[in-house]
Scaffold this active site. Structure first.
Site, PDB file in Angstrom:
ATOM      1  N   LYS A  76       1.065  -0.834  -0.081  1.00 13.90           N
ATOM      2  CA  LYS A  76      -0.104   0.138   0.073  1.00 13.90           C
ATOM      3  C   LYS A  76       1.047   1.158   0.265  1.00 13.90           C
ATOM      4  O   LYS A  76       1.743   0.972   0.408  1.00 13.90           O
ATOM      5  CB  LYS A  76      -1.164  -0.254   0.754  1.00 13.90           C
ATOM      6  CG  LYS A  76      -2.481   0.755   1.432  1.00 13.90           C
ATOM      7  CD  LYS A  76      -2.669   0.010  -0.076  1.00 13.90           C
ATOM      8  CE  LYS A  76      -4.406  -0.113   0.633  1.00 13.90           C
ATOM      9  NZ  LYS A  76      -5.221  -0.266  -0.530  1.00 13.90           N
ATOM     10  N   GLY A  92     -24.612   3.061   1.077  1.00 12.47           N
ATOM     11  CA  GLY A  92     -23.756   3.288   0.231  1.00 12.47           C
ATOM     12  C   GLY A  92     -23.812   2.937  -1.169  1.00 12.47           C
ATOM     13  O   GLY A  92     -24.773   1.548  -1.596  1.00 12.47           O
ATOM     14  N   GLY A 152     -22.553   3.882  -3.721  1.00 13.20           N
ATOM     15  CA  GLY A 152     -20.790   4.198  -4.806  1.00 13.20           C
ATOM     16  C   GLY A 152     -20.649   3.396  -6.093  1.00 13.20           C
ATOM     17  O   GLY A 152     -21.633   2.417  -5.845  1.00 13.20           O
ATOM     18  N   ASN A 153     -19.344   2.929  -6.013  1.00 17.55           N
ATOM     19  CA  ASN A 153     -19.123   2.277  -6.696  1.00 17.55           C
ATOM     20  C   ASN A 153     -19.173   1.001  -6.741  1.00 17.55           C
ATOM     21  O   ASN A 153     -20.481   0.109  -7.389  1.00 17.55           O
ATOM     22  CB  ASN A 153     -17.542   1.860  -6.879  1.00 17.55           C
ATOM     23  CG  ASN A 153     -17.724   1.229  -7.941  1.00 17.55           C
ATOM     24  OD1 ASN A 153     -16.717  -0.212  -7.759  1.00 17.55           O
ATOM     25  ND2 ASN A 153     -16.979   1.158  -9.243  1.00 17.55           N
ATOM     26  N   TYR A 194     -23.706   0.328  -5.568  1.00 19.03           N
ATOM     27  CA  TYR A 194     -24.221   0.772  -6.811  1.00 19.03           C
ATOM     28  C   TYR A 194     -24.710  -0.648  -7.522  1.00 19.03           C
ATOM     29  O   TYR A 194     -25.343  -1.295  -7.288  1.00 19.03           O
ATOM     30  CB  TYR A 194     -24.452   1.859  -7.535  1.00 19.03           C
ATOM     31  CG  TYR A 194     -24.783   1.882  -8.603  1.00 19.03           C
ATOM     32  CD1 TYR A 194     -26.230   1.759  -8.983  1.00 19.03           C
ATOM     33  CD2 TYR A 194     -24.203   1.033 -10.474  1.00 19.03           C
ATOM     34  CE1 TYR A 194     -26.675   1.083 -10.676  1.00 19.03           C
ATOM     35  CE2 TYR A 194     -25.336   0.790 -11.667  1.00 19.03           C
ATOM     36  CZ  TYR A 194     -26.261   0.835 -11.245  1.00 19.03           C
ATOM     37  OH  TYR A 194     -27.280   1.134 -12.453  1.00 19.03           O
TER      38      TYR A 194
HETATM   39  P1  NAD Z   1     -17.445   5.851  -3.450  1.00 21.73           P
HETATM   40  O1  NAD Z   1     -17.015   6.774  -3.036  1.00 21.73           O
HETATM   41  O2  NAD Z   1     -18.154   5.496  -5.025  1.00 21.73           O
HETATM   42  O3  NAD Z   1     -19.175   5.493  -2.474  1.00 21.73           O
HETATM   43  C1  NAD Z   1     -19.162   5.857  -0.896  1.00 21.73           C
HETATM   44  C2  NAD Z   1     -20.538   5.700  -1.586  1.00 21.73           C
HETATM   45  O4  NAD Z   1     -20.564   6.382   0.454  1.00 21.73           O
HETATM   46  C3  NAD Z   1     -21.404   6.891  -1.707  1.00 21.73           C
HETATM   47  O5  NAD Z   1     -23.202   6.568  -1.754  1.00 21.73           O
HETATM   48  C4  NAD Z   1     -21.622   7.682  -0.242  1.00 21.73           C
HETATM   49  O6  NAD Z   1     -22.643   8.752  -0.347  1.00 21.73           O
HETATM   50  C5  NAD Z   1     -21.665   7.093   0.795  1.00 21.73           C
HETATM   51  N1  NAD Z   1     -21.424   7.143   1.638  1.00 21.73           N
HETATM   52  C6  NAD Z   1     -21.125   8.273   2.356  1.00 21.73           C
HETATM   53  N2  NAD Z   1     -20.824   9.089   3.666  1.00 21.73           N
HETATM   54  C7  NAD Z   1     -22.031   7.934   4.319  1.00 21.73           C
HETATM   55  C8  NAD Z   1     -21.948   7.287   5.079  1.00 21.73           C
HETATM   56  N3  NAD Z   1     -22.068   8.808   6.164  1.00 21.73           N
HETATM   57  N4  NAD Z   1     -23.609   7.186   5.591  1.00 21.73           N
HETATM   58  C9  NAD Z   1     -23.966   6.094   4.487  1.00 21.73           C
HETATM   59  N5  NAD Z   1     -23.549   6.307   3.066  1.00 21.73           N
HETATM   60  C10 NAD Z   1     -22.505   7.305   2.707  1.00 21.73           C
HETATM   61  O7  NAD Z   1     -16.137   4.690  -3.308  1.00 21.73           O
HETATM   62  P2  NAD Z   1     -16.584   2.875  -3.013  1.00 21.73           P
HETATM   63  O8  NAD Z   1     -15.396   2.618  -4.320  1.00 21.73           O
HETATM   64  O9  NAD Z   1     -17.949   2.395  -3.714  1.00 21.73           O
HETATM   65  O10 NAD Z   1     -16.188   2.167  -1.646  1.00 21.73           O
HETATM   66  C11 NAD Z   1     -16.726   1.761  -0.541  1.00 21.73           C
HETATM   67  C12 NAD Z   1     -16.599   1.352   0.375  1.00 21.73           C
HETATM   68  O11 NAD Z   1     -16.027  -0.108  -0.183  1.00 21.73           O
HETATM   69  C13 NAD Z   1     -14.783   2.173   0.637  1.00 21.73           C
HETATM   70  O12 NAD Z   1     -14.723   1.290   1.830  1.00 21.73           O
HETATM   71  C14 NAD Z   1     -14.047   1.660   0.004  1.00 21.73           C
HETATM   72  O13 NAD Z   1     -12.307   1.839   0.980  1.00 21.73           O
HETATM   73  C15 NAD Z   1     -14.374  -0.512  -0.062  1.00 21.73           C
HETATM   74  N6  NAD Z   1     -13.596  -0.748  -1.150  1.00 21.73           N
HETATM   75  C16 NAD Z   1     -14.026   0.051  -2.504  1.00 21.73           C
HETATM   76  C17 NAD Z   1     -13.642  -1.658  -3.455  1.00 21.73           C
HETATM   77  C18 NAD Z   1     -13.426  -0.852  -4.854  1.00 21.73           C
HETATM   78  O14 NAD Z   1     -12.792  -1.194  -5.832  1.00 21.73           O
HETATM   79  N7  NAD Z   1     -14.200   0.800  -5.125  1.00 21.73           N
HETATM   80  C19 NAD Z   1     -12.753  -2.671  -3.147  1.00 21.73           C
HETATM   81  C20 NAD Z   1     -12.939  -2.540  -1.979  1.00 21.73           C
HETATM   82  C21 NAD Z   1     -12.937  -1.994  -0.967  1.00 21.73           C
END
Ligand code: NAD
Length: 436
Positions: free
Chosen positions: A99, A225, A227-228, A231
């Site tokens: 990391k 949540g 987001g990516n 959804y």
């Molecule tokens: P993102 O930024 O695309 O989405 C985050 C979502 O969480 C958004 O919809 C935001 O509005 C929402 N959010 C923020 N604060 C919030 C709250 N207090 N209550 C409810 N929702 C809230 O991020 P992502 O890529 O979807 O990642 C989400 C989680 O998954 C993180 O913990 C990340 O470390 C983990 N993760 C992501 C990936 C990846 O490939 N993107 C891989 C492994 C782990």
């Protein structure tokens, strides 16, 4: 975080019968590099501190994201690199954990400065990264464009094309098809694989699961949540036959009016792509109660994120932030299964409460490994100079994750431990004995 990661690795190692010396060696990172990263400004050079922690490469090149954030620290990258070793090992991919990060608030920088910073970081790390050495990827506040800049800088220095040095690149620059959806899709694959086992355990104990197993009902899901990760998890879960009845973003959540139908369900399913369309238009989820092709403002209600966590659904999916389930709300969770799609959404103190209440937790290191699995496929495609179809990527991910989920399940049964402990046991064994 470092302490928690160390404790759980230590516990897993002890349960596997490894000596304290073997466990201590596993906990030590191979190296943590601190670098000076600078960008030119009108008034002179502006200097930032960057890190790269390379934890363990017994299973293959180091692999892990790069984050740009004011709170990046040596301890944080070290802890996260340890967890990456665990995640890669659970997923059964031939990478070790790494990391990196830069202590910076990227919002303070212009696009040009961000590019200069990214390139400077690569120049500083050039001797210790590469396709067979250490393969970085995007993380918090970094994205495919930043990977493209970093790769370009690396290739200039190397004097040759080396697309497998970075993953998470734009698809037109060697990124893999299927990467965007991979984490959410992987979560659904793992959930389904474990449900085939858990369902049998929950059947007879739980009326809903009895109906589901008999094919008379669908399981209901709430996703925190949107987001990516959240959804795509929600969208693919619906495609795979689940009823997603509640979703939320940072401003709150939505649920359609509670109804008790024949199957004993409490909420109506949402039309997830339509809800996303509505969110894009409105900016937030509030008011987007969509099903059957329409978004009808009168039919649903807005709920808080706290309420979403406590809904009477079968499956709860925290996919936003860490530590949202704590000792304060763990006794209010009504779901029978929690899928940790975010990293660390369940606080350490909340675990025993959920466990005591018979709630199964599918741990983050397994549930959200789909992203790193497809990053591995991107690396393979880069090394071979080939492009796989999305269908091929998805099928390969499914095979790998189903196998991993089964290995974790069997370890849990054999050692009478939770799925989280079992996942760490599988990983620690694979790290200590890479051929196992
Ligand atoms: P993102 O930024 O695309 O989405 C985050 C979502 O969480 C958004 O919809 C935001 O509005 C929402 N959010 C923020 N604060 C919030 C709250 N207090 N209550 C409810 N929702 C809230 O991020 P992502 O890529 O979807 O990642 C989400 C989680 O998954 C993180 O913990 C990340 O470390 C983990 N993760 C992501 C990936 C990846 O490939 N993107 C891989 C492994 C782990």
């Amino acid at each position: 975080m470092l302490e928690t990661a160390r404790n759980i690795v230590q516990e897993a190692g002890k349960k596997l019968g490894y000596s304290a010396q073997v466990i201590d060696t596993l906990l030590q990172p191979n190296r943590v590099i601190e670098v000076k990263v600078s960008i030119p400004t009108k008034t002179g050079e502006r200097v930032f501190t960057g890190y790269r922690s390379q934890h363990n490469n017994r299973r293959g090149p180091y692999k892990g994201g790069i984050r740009f954030h004011p709170q990046v620290s040596r301890e944080e990258v070290l802890a996260l690199s340890t967890l990456m070793s665990i995640k890669c090992a659970v997923a059964g991919i031939p990478f070790g954990g790494a990391k990196g990060g830069i202590i910076v608030d990227p919002k303070e920088l212009s696009k040009k400065e961000l590019e200069q910073l990214s390139r400077s970081y690569v120049r500083a790390l050039f001797p210790v990264i590469g396709p067979r050495v250490d393969v970085p990827a995007p993380d918090v506040n970094t994205n495919p464009l930043i990977m493209q800049w970093m790769l370009d800088e690396y290739e200039k220095l190397a004097g040759q094309a080396a697309p497998a040095t970075f993953t998470g690149k734009p698809v037109e620059k060697g990124g893999s098809l299927g990467r965007t959806e991979a984490t959410g899709r992987g979560g659904v694959i793992v959930l389904k694989a474990l449900l085939s086992k858990l369902g049998k355990e929950l059947k007879n104990k739980n009326p809903t699961f009895t109906k589901v197993m008999a094919g008379n009902a669908k399981l209901t899901v709430a996703v925190q949540g949107f987001g990516n990760v959240g959804y795509y998890f929600a969208k693919i879960a619906v495609e795979e036959g689940f009823d997603v009845v509640a979703v939320s973003d940072s401003k709150g959540g939505i649920v359609k009016n509670a109804k008790l139908n024949n199957a004993g369900k409490h909420f109506e399913p949402l039309d997830i792509p339509l809800v996303m369309g509505c969110k894009k238009k409105q900016g937030t989820l509030a008011g987007c109660y969509c099903s059957g092709g329409v978004c009808d403002i009168n039919e649903g209600k807005v709920i808080t994120n706290e309420q979403l966590l406590e809904l009477p659904v079968d499956i709860l999916v925290p996919a936003a932030l860490e530590n949202v389930i704590t000792e304060k709300n763990a006794h209010k969770i009504q779901a029978k299964i929690v899928v940790e799609m975010a990293n660390g959404p369940i606080a350490k103190e909340a675990y025993p409460i959920l466990q005591k209440r018979g709630i199964y937790v599918i741990p983050d290191v397994l549930a959200n490994a789909g992203g790193v699995v497809v990053s591995y496929f991107e690396w393979v495609q880069g090394m071979k100079g080939t492009v796989w179809s999305e269908a091929k990527v998805n099928k390969k991910m499914q095979d790998l994750l189903e196998e991993s989920a089964l290995a974790v399940w069997e370890q849990a049964k054999k050692s009478h431990v939770s799925l989280k402990e079992a996942a760490f046991m599988v990983a620690v064994r694979r790290l200590v004995e890479p051929k196992s």
